[in-house]
Design a protein around this motif. Structure first.
Motif, PDB file in Angstrom:
ATOM      1  N   TRP A  69       0.823  -1.218   0.000  1.00 55.11           N
ATOM      2  CA  TRP A  69       0.000   0.000   0.000  1.00 55.11           C
ATOM      3  C   TRP A  69       0.857   1.268   0.000  1.00 55.11           C
ATOM      4  CZ3 TRP A  69      -4.859   1.467  -0.710  1.00 55.11           C
ATOM      5  CH2 TRP A  69      -5.246   2.739  -0.279  1.00 55.11           C
ATOM      6  N   TYR A  71       3.996   1.829  -0.981  1.00 59.74           N
ATOM      7  CA  TYR A  71       4.850   2.081  -2.143  1.00 59.74           C
ATOM      8  C   TYR A  71       4.174   1.684  -3.455  1.00 59.74           C
ATOM      9  CZ  TYR A  71       8.360   2.647   1.463  1.00 59.74           C
ATOM     10  OH  TYR A  71       9.054   3.077   2.566  1.00 59.74           O
ATOM     11  N   ARG A  72       2.849   1.786  -3.461  1.00 61.17           N
ATOM     12  CA  ARG A  72       2.116   1.466  -4.696  1.00 61.17           C
ATOM     13  C   ARG A  72       2.379   2.539  -5.763  1.00 61.17           C
ATOM     14  NH1 ARG A  72      -1.159   4.225  -1.387  1.00 61.17           N
ATOM     15  NH2 ARG A  72      -2.648   5.721  -2.274  1.00 61.17           N
ATOM     16  N   ASP A  73       2.251   2.156  -6.989  1.00 59.34           N
ATOM     17  CA  ASP A  73       2.447   3.089  -8.097  1.00 59.34           C
ATOM     18  C   ASP A  73       1.173   3.925  -8.297  1.00 59.34           C
ATOM     19  OD1 ASP A  73       3.644   4.384 -10.138  1.00 59.34           O
ATOM     20  OD2 ASP A  73       3.383   2.770 -11.620  1.00 59.34           O
ATOM     21  N   LYS A  74       1.362   5.133  -8.846  1.00 61.12           N
ATOM     22  CA  LYS A  74       0.238   6.029  -9.126  1.00 61.12           C
ATOM     23  C   LYS A  74       0.284   6.467 -10.585  1.00 61.12           C
ATOM     24  CE  LYS A  74       0.209   7.788  -4.367  1.00 61.12           C
ATOM     25  NZ  LYS A  74       0.364   8.985  -3.505  1.00 61.12           N
ATOM     26  N   LYS A  75      -0.883   6.890 -11.080  1.00 61.42           N
ATOM     27  CA  LYS A  75      -0.957   7.267 -12.487  1.00 61.42           C
ATOM     28  C   LYS A  75      -0.079   8.466 -12.814  1.00 61.42           C
ATOM     29  CE  LYS A  75      -5.594   5.451 -13.346  1.00 61.42           C
ATOM     30  NZ  LYS A  75      -6.996   5.769 -13.747  1.00 61.42           N
ATOM     31  N   ASP A  76      -0.011   9.438 -11.884  1.00 58.93           N
ATOM     32  CA  ASP A  76       0.751  10.653 -12.148  1.00 58.93           C
ATOM     33  C   ASP A  76       2.169  10.586 -11.588  1.00 58.93           C
ATOM     34  OD1 ASP A  76      -0.041  10.521  -9.567  1.00 58.93           O
ATOM     35  OD2 ASP A  76      -0.651  12.624  -9.403  1.00 58.93           O
ATOM     36  N   ASN A  77       2.631   9.399 -11.280  1.00 56.99           N
ATOM     37  CA  ASN A  77       3.977   9.258 -10.726  1.00 56.99           C
ATOM     38  C   ASN A  77       5.004   9.242 -11.862  1.00 56.99           C
ATOM     39  OD1 ASN A  77       6.191   8.729  -9.130  1.00 56.99           O
ATOM     40  ND2 ASN A  77       5.787   6.521  -9.015  1.00 56.99           N
ATOM     41  N   ASP A  78       5.847  10.290 -11.931  1.00 55.41           N
ATOM     42  CA  ASP A  78       6.886  10.383 -12.955  1.00 55.41           C
ATOM     43  C   ASP A  78       8.281  10.276 -12.341  1.00 55.41           C
ATOM     44  OD1 ASP A  78       4.986  10.709 -14.936  1.00 55.41           O
ATOM     45  OD2 ASP A  78       4.893  12.891 -14.600  1.00 55.41           O
ATOM     46  N   TYR A  81      13.065   5.532 -10.976  1.00 55.05           N
ATOM     47  CA  TYR A  81      13.337   4.437 -10.030  1.00 55.05           C
ATOM     48  C   TYR A  81      14.794   4.510  -9.606  1.00 55.05           C
ATOM     49  CZ  TYR A  81      13.894  -0.273  -8.165  1.00 55.05           C
ATOM     50  OH  TYR A  81      14.180  -1.329  -7.354  1.00 55.05           O
TER      51      TYR A  81
END
Length: 347
Positions: A69, A71-78, A81
């Protein structure tokens, strides 16, 4: 409300319903409702083992869910890594020492209970142990009371708070004797006699069964172990002996044939029947049901074939007596020729 939220609510509701159903089903898990000292210790061992496992399992599952939860990815995460690796000696000591400690405790507890629950170990009691000789047949149970000189089929009567020594064998396929509320199961094997000590601390009817699949009517190898007061047990023995229905050698041969049976009571039993069942199988190879139906060894078959060929040119019989044996389904039920000669229905 978004569709994703509806899905999460639906999934959460399904999980809650599943937990409720599992919780309801636990009431029928009679292993957790023991009625004797052996079953009580086995339940305690299960509880201790589950608790020790949960010490590791619960934190691991919770931390795993939190990490997914957090460190989940998000749509607006640019964000690129770029992991940062580090080492913590304190954390390494914590997450290695706890599992090692749990495993050591589990090993010590298991060793203690393994010795305490040795099935051949007599139970401590002020009362004299009674002996019951159990034989698994196709597809029924024969219980002999050598001290009382009686026998039953597909039901047991035992005095409460009295140790019972079960001597077990099989006159057919290997099976497993099990009364869940009194203690764990133990195998019955042809040509061998195993021992199991049990005790019922409360009066009641306890489910017993054969726990090994043995063919067509395996599911009908259930029996009832009835625990009664010493007075009622003595009265039952007297009534059984007064019944006058003896288990003869011929009667046993019929009983040992493949088939089901009802509850039967025998007022007397042939002397040494249990020992002969064990001995004859240990001296035979692939014997069919019935201890007097001794199978031939390969050398005996060759010798017999040579003799018969010399006399008339006929082939020797094979070892398929069990396959060709007559089906005695419904043994002891109305209509069987031995019903009126050697047995009556148990109460």
């Amino acid at each position: 409300m978004r569709i994703s939220k509806l899905r999460r609510l639906f999934a959460m509701g399904a999980v809650m319903i599943g937990i409720m159903l599992l919780g309801t089903g636990c009431k029928s898990m009679i292993v957790f409702d023991p009625k004797g000292p052996v079953g009580l210790q086995q339940r305690d061992l299960i509880y201790i083992t589950m608790l020790l496992c949960l010490i590791i399992l619960v934190p691991v599952l919770l931390i795993t869910a939190w990490i997914v939860w957090r460190y989940r990815d998000k749509k607006d995460n640019d964000a690129p890594y770029q992991p940062v690796w580090s080492h913590s000696t304190k954390l390494e000591i914590v997450w290695w020492s706890i599992p090692i400690a749990v495993i050591l405790i589990l090993a010590i507890v298991t060793a203690h209970y393994t010795y305490a629950l040795d099935p051949a170990k007599p139970l401590e009691s002020d009362k004299k142990t009674i002996t019951i000789q159990a034989t698994s047949l196709d597809w029924k149970w024969l219980f002999q009371y050598p001290e009382q000189g009686i026998a039953t089929v597909n039901y047991l009567v035992i005095p409460e708070k009295t140790p019972v020594k079960f001597e077990l064998t099989s006159d057919g396929p290997m099976n497993s004797f099990w009364v869940p509320q009194l203690g764990g199961m133990i195998y019955t094997m042809s040509g061998m006699a195993t021992t199991l000590h049990l005790q019922a601390d409360e009066p009641g009817n306890y489910m017993g069964t054969g726990a090994n699949f043995t063919g067509r009517d395996f599911a009908k190898m259930a029996f009832t172990a009835k625990a009664v007061s010493q007075t009622d047990f003595d009265r039952w023995v007297t009534e059984a002996k007064a019944g006058g229905n003896a288990l003869s050698e011929d009667g046993y041969q019929m009983l040992a044939q493949p088939g089901t049976a009802g509850r039967l009571t025998f007022a007397s039993i042939p002397s040494g029947l249990f020992e002969r069942i064990v001995h004859e199988y240990s001296m035979s190879r692939g014997a069919p049901p019935g201890y007097t139906l001794k199978a031939k060894t390969l050398s005996e078959e060759k010798e017999s074939a040579h003799t018969e060929e010399s006399e008339g040119g006929q082939l020797p019989p094979g070892n398929n007596a069990q396959k060709d044996a007559p089906d005695v389904r419904g043994f002891g039920q109305s209509g069987h020729p031995l019903d009126h000669r050697h047995m009556n229905h148990g109460k």
